[in-house]
Design a protein around this motif. Structure first.
Motif, mmCIF file in Angstrom:
data_model
loop_
_atom_site.group_PDB
_atom_site.id
_atom_site.type_symbol
_atom_site.label_atom_id
_atom_site.label_comp_id
_atom_site.label_asym_id
_atom_site.label_seq_id
_atom_site.Cartn_x
_atom_site.Cartn_y
_atom_site.Cartn_z
ATOM 1 N N GLY A 72 15.755 -24.266 77.331
ATOM 2 C CA GLY A 72 15.047 -23.922 76.094
ATOM 3 C C GLY A 72 15.912 -23.158 75.112
ATOM 4 N N ALA A 73 16.907 -22.417 75.635
ATOM 5 C CA ALA A 73 17.803 -21.652 74.765
ATOM 6 C C ALA A 73 18.630 -22.558 73.861
ATOM 7 C CB ALA A 73 18.727 -20.779 75.610
ATOM 8 N N GLU A 74 18.713 -23.835 74.190
ATOM 9 C CA GLU A 74 19.440 -24.768 73.330
ATOM 10 C C GLU A 74 18.791 -24.868 71.949
ATOM 11 O OE1 GLU A 74 19.484 -28.230 76.100
ATOM 12 O OE2 GLU A 74 21.646 -28.097 75.828
ATOM 13 N N TRP A 75 17.490 -24.600 71.876
ATOM 14 C CA TRP A 75 16.807 -24.621 70.577
ATOM 15 C C TRP A 75 16.997 -23.315 69.810
ATOM 16 C CZ3 TRP A 75 14.473 -27.512 74.546
ATOM 17 C CH2 TRP A 75 14.225 -28.864 74.243
ATOM 18 N N GLY A 76 17.613 -22.318 70.456
ATOM 19 C CA GLY A 76 17.836 -21.048 69.801
ATOM 20 C C GLY A 76 16.738 -20.047 70.106
ATOM 21 N N PRO A 77 16.785 -18.869 69.477
ATOM 22 C CA PRO A 77 15.829 -17.797 69.784
ATOM 23 C C PRO A 77 14.379 -18.117 69.429
ATOM 24 C CG PRO A 77 17.162 -17.217 67.882
ATOM 25 C CD PRO A 77 17.791 -18.446 68.482
ATOM 26 N N VAL A 78 14.137 -19.237 68.760
ATOM 27 C CA VAL A 78 12.752 -19.637 68.514
ATOM 28 C C VAL A 78 12.013 -19.819 69.836
ATOM 29 C CG1 VAL A 78 13.234 -22.120 68.461
ATOM 30 C CG2 VAL A 78 11.285 -21.223 67.194
ATOM 31 N N VAL A 79 12.755 -20.057 70.925
ATOM 32 C CA VAL A 79 12.133 -20.214 72.238
ATOM 33 C C VAL A 79 11.463 -18.923 72.689
ATOM 34 C CG1 VAL A 79 14.129 -19.552 73.655
ATOM 35 C CG2 VAL A 79 12.479 -21.226 74.528
ATOM 36 N N PHE A 80 11.926 -17.763 72.168
ATOM 37 C CA PHE A 80 11.304 -16.487 72.524
ATOM 38 C C PHE A 80 9.816 -16.486 72.169
ATOM 39 C CE2 PHE A 80 15.529 -14.001 71.653
ATOM 40 C CZ PHE A 80 16.143 -14.701 72.683
ATOM 41 N N LEU A 81 9.494 -17.093 71.035
ATOM 42 C CA LEU A 81 8.104 -17.102 70.570
ATOM 43 C C LEU A 81 7.212 -17.898 71.509
ATOM 44 C CD1 LEU A 81 8.693 -17.639 66.736
ATOM 45 C CD2 LEU A 81 8.187 -15.498 67.927
ATOM 46 N N TRP A 82 7.701 -19.044 71.976
ATOM 47 C CA TRP A 82 6.908 -19.867 72.879
ATOM 48 C C TRP A 82 6.711 -19.150 74.214
ATOM 49 C CZ3 TRP A 82 3.218 -22.613 74.176
ATOM 50 C CH2 TRP A 82 3.178 -23.440 75.301
ATOM 51 N N ILE A 83 7.770 -18.552 74.735
ATOM 52 C CA ILE A 83 7.654 -17.822 75.999
ATOM 53 C C ILE A 83 6.650 -16.684 75.870
ATOM 54 C CG2 ILE A 83 8.891 -16.291 77.587
ATOM 55 C CD1 ILE A 83 11.397 -18.013 77.085
ATOM 56 N N THR A 84 6.725 -15.939 74.784
ATOM 57 C CA THR A 84 5.872 -14.756 74.606
ATOM 58 C C THR A 84 4.407 -15.122 74.399
ATOM 59 O OG1 THR A 84 7.732 -13.530 73.646
ATOM 60 C CG2 THR A 84 5.512 -12.673 73.243
ATOM 61 N N PHE A 85 4.142 -15.896 73.372
ATOM 62 C CA PHE A 85 2.742 -16.191 73.040
ATOM 63 C C PHE A 85 2.154 -17.262 73.960
ATOM 64 C CE2 PHE A 85 4.531 -14.409 69.116
ATOM 65 C CZ PHE A 85 3.669 -13.326 68.968
ATOM 66 N N GLY A 86 3.016 -18.155 74.477
ATOM 67 C CA GLY A 86 2.534 -19.125 75.453
ATOM 68 C C GLY A 86 2.059 -18.430 76.718
ATOM 69 N N THR A 87 2.817 -17.423 77.164
ATOM 70 C CA THR A 87 2.446 -16.672 78.364
ATOM 71 C C THR A 87 1.122 -15.935 78.177
ATOM 72 O OG1 THR A 87 4.726 -16.356 79.107
ATOM 73 C CG2 THR A 87 3.105 -14.746 79.855
ATOM 74 N N GLU A 279 6.623 -13.524 85.171
ATOM 75 C CA GLU A 279 7.455 -14.722 85.062
ATOM 76 C C GLU A 279 7.890 -14.937 83.619
ATOM 77 O OE1 GLU A 279 7.260 -19.204 86.793
ATOM 78 O OE2 GLU A 279 5.801 -18.684 85.274
ATOM 79 N N GLY A 280 7.003 -14.651 82.677
ATOM 80 C CA GLY A 280 7.365 -14.762 81.266
ATOM 81 C C GLY A 280 8.520 -13.835 80.908
ATOM 82 N N ILE A 281 8.494 -12.629 81.468
ATOM 83 C CA ILE A 281 9.575 -11.671 81.212
ATOM 84 C C ILE A 281 10.888 -12.188 81.790
ATOM 85 C CG2 ILE A 281 10.424 -9.364 81.790
ATOM 86 C CD1 ILE A 281 7.496 -8.406 81.661
ATOM 87 N N ILE A 282 10.831 -12.741 83.001
ATOM 88 C CA ILE A 282 12.040 -13.316 83.613
ATOM 89 C C ILE A 282 12.583 -14.453 82.752
ATOM 90 C CG2 ILE A 282 12.882 -14.640 85.593
ATOM 91 C CD1 ILE A 282 10.882 -13.007 87.306
ATOM 92 N N ALA A 283 11.689 -15.322 82.268
ATOM 93 C CA ALA A 283 12.117 -16.435 81.404
ATOM 94 C C ALA A 283 12.726 -15.911 80.112
ATOM 95 C CB ALA A 283 10.921 -17.338 81.097
ATOM 96 N N LEU A 284 12.130 -14.856 79.552
ATOM 97 C CA LEU A 284 12.653 -14.266 78.313
ATOM 98 C C LEU A 284 14.068 -13.740 78.518
ATOM 99 C CD1 LEU A 284 11.861 -13.470 75.366
ATOM 100 C CD2 LEU A 284 11.145 -11.262 76.293
ATOM 101 N N VAL A 285 14.296 -13.104 79.654
ATOM 102 C CA VAL A 285 15.627 -12.572 79.977
ATOM 103 C C VAL A 285 16.659 -13.684 80.038
ATOM 104 C CG1 VAL A 285 17.003 -11.564 81.848
ATOM 105 C CG2 VAL A 285 14.845 -10.494 81.165
ATOM 106 N N TRP A 286 16.340 -14.774 80.755
ATOM 107 C CA TRP A 286 17.303 -15.869 80.891
ATOM 108 C C TRP A 286 17.509 -16.615 79.578
ATOM 109 C CZ3 TRP A 286 20.677 -16.780 84.663
ATOM 110 C CH2 TRP A 286 20.493 -16.120 85.874
ATOM 111 N N ALA A 287 16.448 -16.748 78.791
ATOM 112 C CA ALA A 287 16.601 -17.389 77.478
ATOM 113 C C ALA A 287 17.502 -16.543 76.581
ATOM 114 C CB ALA A 287 15.237 -17.583 76.830
ATOM 115 N N ALA A 288 17.314 -15.227 76.626
ATOM 116 C CA ALA A 288 18.136 -14.324 75.816
ATOM 117 C C ALA A 288 19.592 -14.386 76.247
ATOM 118 C CB ALA A 288 17.613 -12.891 75.930
ATOM 119 N N ALA A 289 19.828 -14.409 77.567
ATOM 120 C CA ALA A 289 21.199 -14.499 78.080
ATOM 121 C C ALA A 289 21.841 -15.818 77.669
ATOM 122 C CB ALA A 289 21.197 -14.358 79.599
#
Length: 488
Positions: A72-87, A279-289
């Protein structure tokens, strides 16, 4: 960096605010739980709250919040929004209701729960759907860890059988058979909490190492665009790619395992909604990395696929000291979802055909063919006879479609019980649009037709129209039910 911490804060706050709202809407009470009423010492076993949380986290985590988030990080930090509000508004709601509706129905598997609220036809569809999905997940979560272990040993100069993927696949499948067969508190209840702690420590180490190493996590507002190197559309490819860590139908197949182990209904929010937030927090960490270390190139920059990328990120953020712990967490994560996937498949079939699981013989004759199919698919992939990546791409769509169906089931439950059903109707409608849009234009679905491949002009309207149609069908069903009740 600021974007990351804002999203992290919203995720944590979401548990205490929206999670509490969801819980109050459902209304847990002091009724006797299946773990007490049906205690059989095998699948219905009372477990401590902290174990329930860690086991649920590992059950649902798998490779998803790591591999999915990195992709998901391939799309850039916009993925943060999906992880956060999707969760918060979709995944947490989905997991809570899939667990609590199972608990309210004697710990029934999700296929049986769906049938109760959406009818016999949907129940039979979900039975087949669930078993196929669970075997697929269990197999991938055997093949994936085997590859990760091989990468770990090769990168540390080890050779011989320890760098053989078939060897590790065989070891993992043998473990899966044992864990699927015996009582849930014998292995799962004892070792999962340890791996759960490792998984959490690993995520903390990755994000601290990312910041300490001088990597800059890009901000959402300065990179609010599609950064995918291939230009793949954000909608709805990103919403399908990042499933675990936002919303995943696979979770609904796992939640009944812990629904059979709750001592009190009031533990549900922490176990189901809380594990989803974790799990959302873990995904956010890996997306950020992923965004910080590889920028818009995502997994392409590391080379060698997901396993190599995970190893590279661990090495860059924690060095040699922390890499063993990190890789242990990454390997344990999918393994501890793979065994419960096969266990859930066993229980789904047992519920389907009313097979008593107290008897050792019955459990053995269900485990044997399930793990046999997993072995055929796993070794077929390892030796190149089966391209499992193609099957996995189909799973990505079926996974989110399952989440959609579960949310519609929860909506009907809430309507029947005269509760606020919009908390599930809205995400159900949203996921309907996601699923149909992807199905129309994805290369492995209708997108096989050249004119439809990535054709947003056709797929976007189709997704919206079908989602509205599903919403209309639900409203019509509620009106019919209300009218029938008035005539009684």
């Amino acid at each position: 960096m600021v974007s990351f911490f804002i999203c992290l804060f919203i995720l944590i706050a979401g548990y205490f605010t929206y999670g509490k709202f969801v819980e109050s809407t459902f209304g847990p009470d002091d009724r006797e739980t299946p773990a007490i009423a049906l205690n059989d010492g095998v699948d219905y076993v009372v477990m401590p709250l902290w174990k329930l949380f860690l086991v649920q986290l590992l059950n649902i985590a798998g490779l998803g919040p790591i591999f999915g988030a990195l992709t998901g990080a391939e799309w850039g930090p916009v993925v943060f929004l999906w992880i956060t509000f999707g969760t918060i508004f979709a995944g947490g709601v989905h997991d809570y209701f899939s667990g609590m509706l199972s608990e309210r129905n004697r710990g029934a598997s999700i296929a049986e729960v769906t049938g109760i609220y959406l009818g016999k036809t949907m129940k039979n569809v979900m039975r087949v759907f669930s078993v196929i999905l669970l075997v697929m997940v269990g197999t991938v979560f055997a093949v994936g860890p085997a590859g990760l272990i091989v990468v770990l040993f090769k990168n540390n100069g080890v050779s011989g059988i320890l760098t053989s993927a078939p060897f590790w696949l065989a070891i993992i499948l043998i473990y899966y058979f044992i864990a699927t067969f015996i009582s849930i508190d014998k292995i799962i209840g004892r070792i999962y909490p340890v791996f759960g702690i490792c998984l959490i420590i690993m995520a903390v180490g990755v994000i601290i190492g990312t910041f300490a190493g001088g990597y800059q996590v890009p901000e959402i507002w300065s990179h609010f665009r599609n950064m995918h190197p291939s230009g793949t559309p954000i909608w709805s490819f990103m919403f399908i790619t990042v499933a675990c860590g936002a919303i995943s139908g696979f979770h609904s197949t796992q939640s009944p395992l812990m629904a059979r182990c709750l001592k009190s209904e009031k533990q549900g929010r922490f176990v189901f909604y809380g594990a989803m937030v974790a799990e959302g927090i873990i995904a956010l960490v890996w997306a950020a990395a992923g965004c910080a270390i590889y920028g818009s190139e995502g997994l392409v920059a590391a080379g060698g696929g997901n396993s190599t990328t995970v190893y590279a990120i661990c090495a860059k953020t924690m060095g040699s000291v922390g890499i063993v712990l990190a890789m242990l967490g990454v390997v344990a994560c999918p393994i501890t979802s793979g065994d419960t996937a096969f266990r859930s498949a066993r229980l789904t079939i047992a519920d389907w055909f009313k097979i008593d699981q107290n008897k050792v013989k019955n459990r053995f004759f269900l485990c044997l063919p399930l793990l046999g199919i997993g072995a055929i698919l796993g070794f077929g992939n390892t030796f190149g006879f089966i391209d499992y990546s193609i099957i996995w791409r189909y799973f990505s769509w079926t996974n989110q479609t399952l989440a959609m169906i579960v949310l519609w089931s929860a909506s009907m439950y809430l309507f029947i019980n005269k509760k606020n059903y919009w908390i599930t109707v809205v995400p159900a409608t949203f996921m309907s649009a996601v699923s149909i849009t992807y199905f129309v234009m994805a290369p492995e679905c209708l997108g096989l037709i050249p004119a439809l491949k990535n054709n947003t002009l056709v797929a976007y309207p189709a997704g919206i129209i079908v989602a509205i149609l599903f919403l209309g069908l639900f409203i019509a069903a509620t009106k019919r039910r209300s009218k029938a009740e008035q005539n009684q």
